[in-house]
Enzyme design. Structure first.
Site, PDB file in Angstrom:
ATOM      1  N   CYS A 382       0.830  -1.202   0.000  1.00 33.30           N
ATOM      2  CA  CYS A 382       0.000   0.000   0.000  1.00 33.30           C
ATOM      3  C   CYS A 382       0.873   1.264   0.000  1.00 33.30           C
ATOM      4  CB  CYS A 382      -0.980  -0.045   1.165  1.00 33.30           C
ATOM      5  SG  CYS A 382      -2.425   0.983   0.870  1.00 33.30           S
ATOM      6  N   HIS A 508      -3.519  -5.019   0.409  1.00 34.98           N
ATOM      7  CA  HIS A 508      -2.861  -5.545   1.613  1.00 34.98           C
ATOM      8  C   HIS A 508      -2.944  -7.081   1.614  1.00 34.98           C
ATOM      9  CE1 HIS A 508      -2.447  -1.790   4.035  1.00 34.98           C
ATOM     10  NE2 HIS A 508      -3.393  -1.381   3.207  1.00 34.98           N
ATOM     11  N   GLU A 510      -1.597  -9.214   3.396  1.00 34.76           N
ATOM     12  CA  GLU A 510      -1.534  -9.855   4.723  1.00 34.76           C
ATOM     13  C   GLU A 510      -2.915 -10.227   5.266  1.00 34.76           C
ATOM     14  OE1 GLU A 510      -0.345  -6.912   3.980  1.00 34.76           O
ATOM     15  OE2 GLU A 510      -1.165  -5.341   5.275  1.00 34.76           O
TER      16      GLU A 510
END
Ligand code: GLN
Length: 554
Positions: A382, A508, A510
């Protein structure tokens, strides 16, 4: 009819209530039940999106675009299922709904009160989540600790639910701490006793106690807790420190939590079928190597600020038999002392995670540049994607004043600019580009090799994006943009093919990494870091990994 497990914390915060809750839910899921988790947070923010991650921990983004408490990330990682934003209920949402009803005239003639109007709204929301998730069991974790004034309406609502749903449909689990203070090593039970007294004062008698402790509770400690709290001895469960949080379901299983839980909820005699969960957990105890990553950011003071990033790295590491050690590096350090950026050379990989605002941004731009020049594996997430673009535009394409308009509104080369739909947005709450979007991956790219697929779905949380007016200039200088969304309008990924691993994503990754299926961008990054470590013949390193669970954190 759904069954409810209510998890309430005692003694102090930071005991790992979220992990305990997720582990209980996981165990029941492994018995073949459909289980969901919800978190109630007694703060007045409508969602976690407006809170500082240094104070509150990471904002976890759900696929449907909710900005939620980081415990939802824990639930998703353990249950390996997506949850919706409705699984995070806050005081802010509850009061907002009640006040809006009052203004509409729904309560005309009546005095609107905490009991029953606020408590009814809480119960409706919890039942709504149970209904929508269509599960057999809904686990509801209450944020904070018993005794917190702001938590009272929630606990009162749960007390009423016990009455309304019946004892065979509700279980109260109290998570406490049994500390050891002296050299004799006696486990202290008084904090648990007091905490249960506090719960009873508001009309809740726990059915199970899960006590966090350094070592498993001694039989006499269990006996004492049982006697003073009126909780059956077999329902006093040890939750000792472990190397990796994914071992907690196994620990609770061995402590015999499944039987009393299923008995009290009349779920029958259930057998846990471990499937590939054991294998996943074993990977954490069988890690033989260590790989070192520098995470360069601003919110370095609290590791929980990037909890999903840490887990995604750990998932990718464990898959490869490696512990991932993360050092938090304050980006501002590089701004004050430019030479200090050389510290990154001693790492196997460099990660610049999401972020906001000017402070530390130059340090991140310097980081992206240093990793590129020195061929250190780089993963930008990001803001880390945006800063990689700014750095490339400045130092490779010669646009000296290239910048993001988030950092300099007047820059003559706005390589990162506000998303068009953000131009008229004034409210800060829930107004970013949020949640899951489909992404098309360009053929023949690293991204395509990593993901092995032409389309993926990933989660977002941003207001700014790559300004495609600069696309051909950057491409001419060696960047490849390898992923797009919204029919090509949004740029989602970049890579520099001439380098061993230089990869960044606007989304993102994750948020969707799971212990059993690490996210491909993180896998690729960690693999590249391992290769660098091997090629440099760095001495083997031992030490704590991000998933080594500190005592106070679980
Ligand atoms: N501040 C940047 C934006 O709003 C990046 C956001 C982030 O890293 N989550 O676009």
């Amino acid at each position: 009819m759904p069954k409810y497990i209510f998890v309430i914390g005692g003694v102090m915060s930071g005991l790992g209530k979220g992990v305990t809750s997720a582990s209980i839910a996981k165990l029941l899921q492994l018995t073949g039940l459909k289980v969901a988790c919800a978190k109630v947070d007694p703060y007045l923010n409508v969602d976690a999106g407006t809170m500082n991650p240094i104070i509150h921990g990471e904002v976890f983004v759900t696929d449907d675009g909710g900005e939620t408490d980081m415990d939802l990330g824990t639930y998703e990682r353990f249950l390996e299922e997506n949850l919706s934003r409705s699984h995070n209920i806050t005081t802010g949402q509850v009061y907002k709904a009640v006040i809006e009803s009052e203004r509409r005239g729904d309560y005309l003639g009546r005095c609107v009160q905490i009991i029953p109007h606020v408590t009814d709204e809480i119960k409706n929301r919890i039942r709504g989540v149970a209904r929508d998730s269509g599960g057999d069991v809904l686990l509801v974790e209450v944020g904070g600790t018993v005794g917190d004034i702001e938590g009272l309406p929630f606990l009162e609502a749960l007390r009423q639910m016990r009455l309304e749903e019946g004892a065979s449909n509700t279980v109260f689990v109290h998570v406490t701490l049994a500390p050891v203070l002296d050299s004799v090593g006696e486990q202290k039970t008084k904090p648990t006793q007091h905490s249960v007294q506090e719960l009873r004062r508001i009309g809740i008698q726990p059915d199970l106690i899960v006590a966090r402790c350094e070592k498993p509770l001694a039989p006499e400690t269990k006996e004492k807790i049982s006697l003073f709290t009126s909780v059956e001895n077999r329902c006093v469960i040890s939750n000792p420190d472990v190397e990796a949080i994914y071992q907690v379901p196994q620990i609770l299983f061995e402590e015999g939590i499944v039987e009393p839980l299923c008995e009290k909820l009349q779920l029958g005699n259930r057998k846990v079928n471990w499937g590939n969960w054991r294998e996943t957990t074993d990977a954490y105890t069988n890690r033989t190597g260590v790989v070192k990553i520098a995470m360069v950011g601003k919110y370095v003071a609290l590791p929980d600020s990037y909890v999903s990033v840490n887990h995604a790295l750990a998932h990718a590491g464990a898959k490869n038999g490696f512990k991932v050690e993360v050092d938090w590096v304050d980006a501002e350090r590089f701004e004050k002392k430019p030479d200090s950026v050389n510290i990154l050379d001693s790492y196997d990989g460099v990660l610049v995670p999401g972020g906001f605002g000017n402070r530390g941004s130059l340090g991140k731009i310097m980081t992206a540049n240093h990793a590129r020049i020195n061929k250190i594996p780089y993963l930008g997430i990001c803001f880390g994607f945006q800063m990689a673009i700014v750095s490339f535009a400045r130092y490779v394409c010669g646009l000296k004043d290239a910048n993001s308009t988030e950092l300099d509104e007047r820059t003559s080369n706005p390589v990162i600019d506000l998303l068009p739909e953000q131009k008229n947005v004034t409210d800060k709450g829930a107004s970013m580009r949020l949640g899951g979007h489909d992404i098309a991956i360009v053929e023949g790219t690293l991204a395509r090799r990593l993901y092995g697929s032409a389309t993926i779905r990933e989660r977002h949380r941003h207001r700014y994006e790559f300004n495609q007016d600069y696309r051909s200039l950057l491409e001419q200088h060696g960047i490849v943009f390898s992923g797009y969304s919204d029919s090509g309008r949004r740029t989602e990924m970049l890579e520099i093919p001439s380098l061993p691993f230089y990869f960044a994503t606007q989304f993102h990754p994750e948020y969707v990494s799971r212990p059993t299926s690490p996210e491909p961008a993180y896998l690729g990054f960690v693999r590249a870091a391992i290769e660098r470590r091997m090629s440099k013949n760095f001495p083997p390193d031992t030490g704590s990994s991000t998933l080594t669970v500190p005592r106070s954190k679980l």
